[in-house]
Motif scaffolding. Sequence first.
Motif, short mmCIF file in Angstrom:
data_model
loop_
_atom_site.label_atom_id
_atom_site.label_comp_id
_atom_site.label_asym_id
_atom_site.label_seq_id
_atom_site.Cartn_x
_atom_site.Cartn_y
_atom_site.Cartn_z
N LYS A 27 0.83 -1.19 0.00
CA LYS A 27 0.00 0.00 0.00
C LYS A 27 0.87 1.24 0.00
CE LYS A 27 -4.06 -1.75 2.24
NZ LYS A 27 -5.22 -1.28 2.94
N CYS A 28 0.32 2.30 -0.56
CA CYS A 28 0.99 3.59 -0.53
C CYS A 28 0.58 4.31 0.75
CB CYS A 28 0.60 4.42 -1.75
SG CYS A 28 1.30 3.81 -3.27
N CYS A 30 -0.92 7.02 3.27
CA CYS A 30 -2.06 7.95 3.32
C CYS A 30 -3.14 7.64 2.28
CB CYS A 30 -1.59 9.40 3.15
SG CYS A 30 -0.46 9.94 4.41
N GLY A 31 -3.31 6.39 1.91
CA GLY A 31 -4.37 6.01 1.02
C GLY A 31 -4.20 6.45 -0.42
N ARG A 32 -2.99 6.79 -0.82
CA ARG A 32 -2.76 7.18 -2.21
C ARG A 32 -2.88 5.96 -3.12
NH1 ARG A 32 2.50 10.47 -2.98
NH2 ARG A 32 1.37 11.17 -4.79
N PRO A 33 -3.33 6.15 -4.34
CA PRO A 33 -3.42 5.00 -5.26
C PRO A 33 -2.04 4.57 -5.72
CG PRO A 33 -4.03 7.02 -6.38
CD PRO A 33 -3.84 7.38 -4.93
N THR A 34 -1.92 3.28 -6.01
CA THR A 34 -0.65 2.78 -6.52
C THR A 34 -0.52 3.21 -7.98
OG1 THR A 34 -1.72 0.70 -7.08
CG2 THR A 34 -0.56 0.80 -4.99
N ILE A 35 0.62 3.78 -8.32
CA ILE A 35 0.85 4.28 -9.67
C ILE A 35 1.90 3.40 -10.32
CG2 ILE A 35 1.63 6.23 -11.05
CD1 ILE A 35 0.60 8.05 -8.84
#
Length: 77
Positions: A27-28, A30-35
Motif C-alpha cells: 500500500k501507498c 495515506c491512502g494514495r493510489p498505486t501508480i
Amino acid sequence: MRWAEHVARMGDRRRAHKLLLGKPEGKCPCGRPTIRWKDNIIRDLKEVDCVGDWKTLAQDRMTWRVYVLAAMNLRVP
C-alpha cells in the motif's frame, strides 16, 4: 518513455515486460493510489494529445519517437 518503447516490443514472458506492466504490491502511504510506470506513460502521452493504445503506438518507432520528443519538450523549463 524510450525504455517503454523497447519493452513494448519485447515478448510478454520477459522480466522487463512484467515489471513495466505489473501492479506494485503493498500500500501507498495515506491512502494514495498505486501508480504504475504504465500509468505515467499514459499520462505523458495524453499531455501531448496522443490517442490510442501506447503499446501499438510503440511498434512504429518513428511515430513513437515524435511523441517522446514532444513529451520531453514539455518538461523543459
